[in-house]
Motif scaffolding. Structure first.
Motif, mmCIF file in Angstrom:
data_model
loop_
_atom_site.group_PDB
_atom_site.id
_atom_site.type_symbol
_atom_site.label_atom_id
_atom_site.label_comp_id
_atom_site.label_asym_id
_atom_site.label_seq_id
_atom_site.Cartn_x
_atom_site.Cartn_y
_atom_site.Cartn_z
ATOM 1 N N GLU A 1 0.825 -1.210 0.000
ATOM 2 C CA GLU A 1 0.000 0.000 0.000
ATOM 3 C C GLU A 1 0.855 1.253 0.000
ATOM 4 O O GLU A 1 0.574 2.220 -0.717
ATOM 5 C CB GLU A 1 -0.930 -0.011 1.222
ATOM 6 N N SER A 2 1.910 1.251 0.797
ATOM 7 C CA SER A 2 2.758 2.433 0.896
ATOM 8 C C SER A 2 3.497 2.710 -0.404
ATOM 9 O O SER A 2 3.571 3.840 -0.863
ATOM 10 C CB SER A 2 3.763 2.244 2.041
ATOM 11 N N CYS B 1 2.902 1.627 -3.542
ATOM 12 C CA CYS B 1 2.166 1.693 -4.799
ATOM 13 C C CYS B 1 1.208 2.875 -4.902
ATOM 14 O O CYS B 1 0.559 3.057 -5.937
ATOM 15 C CB CYS B 1 1.381 0.388 -5.011
ATOM 16 N N THR B 2 1.103 3.677 -3.850
ATOM 17 C CA THR B 2 0.086 4.735 -3.857
ATOM 18 C C THR B 2 0.341 5.830 -4.884
ATOM 19 O O THR B 2 -0.579 6.552 -5.244
ATOM 20 C CB THR B 2 -0.034 5.381 -2.463
ATOM 21 N N GLU B 3 1.568 5.949 -5.370
ATOM 22 C CA GLU B 3 1.833 6.931 -6.425
ATOM 23 C C GLU B 3 1.292 6.476 -7.771
ATOM 24 O O GLU B 3 1.200 7.266 -8.708
ATOM 25 C CB GLU B 3 3.345 7.189 -6.545
ATOM 26 N N GLU C 1 -4.641 3.898 -6.670
ATOM 27 C CA GLU C 1 -5.339 4.403 -5.491
ATOM 28 C C GLU C 1 -5.141 3.438 -4.327
ATOM 29 O O GLU C 1 -5.314 2.235 -4.475
ATOM 30 C CB GLU C 1 -6.838 4.548 -5.780
ATOM 31 N N ARG C 2 -4.798 3.996 -3.163
ATOM 32 C CA ARG C 2 -4.463 3.164 -2.005
ATOM 33 C C ARG C 2 -5.581 2.194 -1.658
ATOM 34 O O ARG C 2 -5.335 1.034 -1.326
ATOM 35 C CB ARG C 2 -4.153 4.064 -0.799
ATOM 36 N N GLU C 3 -6.841 2.663 -1.772
ATOM 37 C CA GLU C 3 -7.962 1.813 -1.378
ATOM 38 C C GLU C 3 -8.164 0.634 -2.346
ATOM 39 O O GLU C 3 -8.867 -0.323 -2.029
ATOM 40 C CB GLU C 3 -9.247 2.621 -1.281
ATOM 41 N N VAL D 1 -5.487 -1.086 -3.702
ATOM 42 C CA VAL D 1 -4.325 -1.979 -3.676
ATOM 43 C C VAL D 1 -4.692 -3.341 -3.100
ATOM 44 O O VAL D 1 -4.374 -4.385 -3.681
ATOM 45 C CB VAL D 1 -3.158 -1.350 -2.881
ATOM 46 N N CYS E 1 10.732 4.428 -5.298
ATOM 47 C CA CYS E 1 9.628 4.306 -4.332
ATOM 48 C C CYS E 1 9.886 3.149 -3.373
ATOM 49 O O CYS E 1 9.593 3.244 -2.176
ATOM 50 C CB CYS E 1 8.308 4.096 -5.078
ATOM 51 N N TRP F 1 10.326 3.304 0.702
ATOM 52 C CA TRP F 1 9.645 2.462 1.681
ATOM 53 C C TRP F 1 10.655 1.832 2.627
ATOM 54 O O TRP F 1 10.424 1.759 3.842
ATOM 55 C CB TRP F 1 8.835 1.359 0.993
#
Length: 780
Positions: free
Chosen positions: A295-296, A298-300, A303-305, A307, A357, A361
């Motif tokens: 989640e952290s 891939c959010t770029e 959308e986080r929701e 993932v 990215c 992380w």
């Protein structure tokens, strides 16, 4: 049309069926419990072969027939129905719907249909299977697919890779042959190159090939076919990109199964756009990842929701494999799927951005470790660090390759945090080389991070017995801290000097440094540094015979540990006091050491285990239990070698020598050597169990008979290994090629069933191959 009287169209097997005993039994069990069973797994995992073997095994239970329906080339429901109709031997009257006609025709028959490769026809397969099962109460269906159908009553069995050996641990040929991946490779290799057999010369290469190929049957078969042209080691040397060797295969197989590349292309094309995107993004993780990392990072890009939802779909489609590590779910990709994803990132020009990215992380993760390492979550960060070590290694290499100031600083931060992990759980040569590289790039920048990293590197040098490097690093730290005093870490600097004194034998210097470090840490409130200085002070005081002071230090360490809920440092403090008291109060010391070993077992701390087993051996010798003494000495030495490559604290050597002399005096030479080797051969878990009195491991586990079968040249090479020579230096010394020297070393490791050069060095000393080095470890 299929002959209706044969009641089966199962293919004749042209090659042997290897392994899968558990999967065979479990699939048959599930078929007895429910009428729909789906075998899922990645492409090339062997679902079709397993399904066909199960169907063949259960034929007698289905008197109306067992039929394999291959759907790989079918693209719609009508064609699916036509294929079933044709295979089962039915004719479709024009006045009836074909699917309904099939159901009516077989409604009362006890029959098994194997629907093979349904992943591209999930919707159509669901419709057909639902109708058939609803209207045919005696019908059973076995499905193979890269994802489940998702129908009520469906039992799903995920087909795993074939078992592979640990290529980092030397095993006998008999042990290797127990692994299904090795057996498959060997049997297919015999077909490609008649006369091929697993041997001492090729077993390590075969083992590594099977591991590199993730135990994937299709990949193993494709690589084994290359033995017509190359030896196993040559294939391994050139297997940098798996697709280079996995692009040709059996012309008789369905097109998508002929090569790994086609199989993976097939999986990729079956994924939706977001699934393809996440597949590629997650390919930068090495060694797996947890949900928070996905989640952290891939959010770029997504959308986080979404993932978690897309990640779940990738698990369903066998692109990701889910495992349980403790109470957490962890996900990973087969290496061929991971490389495919990275290749796609490269094609799209996104690889550098995604790797950055991933690096970010990793930086945030090590910061979390720093914030939580001194407190009740200590066990959590230790376990997580073990899981993320390969990810952090990837990030370190990226930082060094990029080489910007920010990358170097981030790399230094990551490697500094990892250094404590390396000290406790075993050496990491590559990691230390990277740490040196980051320090070199920031040489002379007396920041808090630089000083702490230099201190960590000095401690690593001391633990490895490299006192010259340790002294140079301590001098550099002292010079820069004098020029620009770092108010954040004076206690760290002093503890580094103190441990350098301990390692090099200057106990008074160590005592003064630890005293001063503890004073400044109490004022500054750095509990982590304070507890480190107190443990050092406890040990130094004990070495100087000041039991009262050592006890006071231990009590302060225990009090701080209890307040903050941390056990790691508490274990070292208990060990230090046990070391001080072992002669005066062996019963009390033994109790403390038992506690230390239990703490080491929980955390996996090899350094603490090694130190504890060492003192246990001394106590055992004092009790005249010499066989146990020798086993404990061997286990302690092996663990110490795995962490530091040498004895950690030279000041302890005199006690070890006395202990060895006593044991050798009481035991016959062979009995002592056998017991010593028994201890050296123990795994971490077995050594801990032995120390705690677990009788399951009390029986001696002698080395292979090859222990006495080294050739004259191999004994010569073993002696040079014990002197610390590299393969290149050995080659120069013996006037042979470096490749030949490497071959000798590999054979020595294999024959002695060792996993490291350090163990060879210990063996040489114990067996009299280097008399001039005997006094360094096992003195008679």
């Amino acid at each position: 049309m299929q002959n209706v009287h044969s009641k089966t169209n199962l293919p004749v097997e042209f090659t042997s069926f290897v392994g899968r005993r558990h999967e065979l039994m479990e699939t048959k069990r599930l078929l007895a419990l429910t009428r729909l069973v789906t075998l899922t797994g990645a492409g090339g995992i062997g679902k079709t072969r397993l399904a066909a073997r199960v169907a063949g095994n259960v034929r007698r239970a289905f008197d109306e027939g067992v039929y394999l329906i291959e759907l790989g080339d079918i693209d719609n429901l009508a064609h699916l129905v036509d294929k079933v109709t044709s295979v089962v031997g039915l004719e479709t009257p024009p006045t009836k719907l074909p699917l309904r006609h099939i159901a009516e025709s077989i409604a009362g028959k006890r029959m098994l249909l194997v629907l093979d490769n349904c992943e591209h026809l999930i919707v159509e397969a669901v419709e057909a299977v639902t109708i058939l099962l609803r209207q045919c109460p005696s019908l059973h269906i076995l499905v193979t697919s890269r994802e489940p159908l998702g129908i009520g009553g469906e039992a799903v069995l995920r087909v795993p890779q074939l078992a592979v050996p640990d290529s980092d641990r030397i095993q006998s040929l008999e042990e290797l042959e127990q692994y299904d991946a090795v057996t498959l490779f060997t049997q297919r290799a015999e077909l490609a190159e008649p006369g091929f057999e697993l041997s001492d010369e090729n077993q390590r290469a075969v083992s590594r090939l099977c591991q590199r190929l993730d135990g994937l049957p299709l990949a193993i078969e494709l690589v084994a076919a290359r033995l017509q042209m190359m030896a196993p080691q040559q294939i391994l040397d050139q297997l940098s990109g798996r697709y280079h060797f996995l692009t040709s295969g059996n012309r008789g197989a369905p097109r998508r199964q002929r090569t790994m590349r086609l199989s993976t292309d097939w999986s990729y094309e079956l994924c939706e756009l977001k699934e393809q995107k996440l597949w590629c993004l997650l390919s930068v993780f090495s060694g797996g990842f947890e949900i928070d990392a996905a989640e952290s990072m891939c959010t770029e890009f997504i959308e986080r929701e979404l993932v978690l939802e897309v990640l779940a779909r990738l698990v369903d489609k066998s692109i990701l494999v889910k495992t349980e590590v403790g109470d957490k779910a962890r996900y990973w990709q087969l290496e061929c799927l991971r490389e495919y994803g990275k290749e796609k990132l490269q094609e799209n020009g996104n690889i550098e951005l995604v790797r950055r990215c991933h690096r970010d992380w990793c930086q945030n993760f090590v910061q979390w470790v720093e914030d939580n390492k001194f407190g009740p979550h200590q066990k959590n960060w230790i376990n997580r660090l073990k899981c993320e070590e390969t990810n952090l290694g990837e990030a370190l290499r990226f930082c060094l390759t990029e080489g910007s100031d920010d990358d170097i600083k981030i790399g230094l931060q990551i490697s500094r945090v990892l250094s404590e992990f390396w000290m406790i759980f075993g050496s990491s040569t590559d990691g230390r080389i990277l740490l040196d590289s980051f320090l070199h790039n920031l040489d002379g920048q007396a920041t808090s991070s630089w000083i702490r990293a230099m201190s960590a590197r000095a401690l690593l040098a001391g633990i490895e017995g490299d006192f010259k490097t340790g002294s140079e690093l301590v001098s550099k730290i002292r010079i820069h801290s004098d020029i620009e005093i770092d108010q954040e870490c004076p206690g760290v600097i002093l503890s580094t000097e103190g441990f350098h004194g301990l390692f090099s034998g200057d106990i008074m210097l160590a005592l003064h440094c630890f005293e001063a470090g503890a004073r400044v840490d109490r004022i500054g409130g750095d509990n982590s540094s304070l507890i480190t200085n107190l443990i050092g002070l406890e040990l130094a005081a004990g070495l100087l015979g000041d039991l009262n002071r050592a006890t006071i230090c231990k009590e302060e360490v225990v009090a701080i540990s209890e307040i903050h809920g941390t056990n790691l440092y508490r274990g070292y403090s208990l060990w230090a006091l046990a070391f001080v008291e072992w002669r005066a109060d062996p019963v009390g010391a033994s109790s403390l050491l038992q506690e230390c070993v239990k703490l080491a077992r929980v955390s996996g701390d090899r350094l603490m285990a090694s130190l504890s087993l060492e003192v246990m051996a001394w106590i055992s010798s004092a009790k005249n239990v010499e066989r146990d003494t020798a086993v404990l000495l061997g286990a302690a030495s092996s663990l110490s070698q795995s962490v530091a490559g040498s004895e950690v604290i030279p000041a302890l050597a005199i006690y070890r020598h006395v202990c060895v002399r006593q044991a050798r005096f009481v035991l016959e030479v062979r009995e002592f050597d056998d017991s010593l080797r028994n201890g050296e051969s123990m795994s971490f878990e077995k050594a801990i169990a032995y120390a705690l009195g677990d009788t399951r491991w009390l029986k001696s586990e002698p080395r292979s008979a090859a222990v006495d079968q080294l050739t004259k040249r191999e004994r010569q090479v073993a002696g040079l290994i014990s002197e610390g020579l590299t393969n290149r230096a050995i080659a120069a010394k013996l006037v042979i090629s470096q490749r030949t020297a490497e071959g000798h070393v590999e054979h020595i490791l294999a024959k002695l069933a060792f996993t490291s050069r350090a163990q060879v060095a210990v063996w040489v000393v114990a067996h009299g191959e280097a008399e001039r080095r005997r006094s360094a470890s096992y003195v008679v």
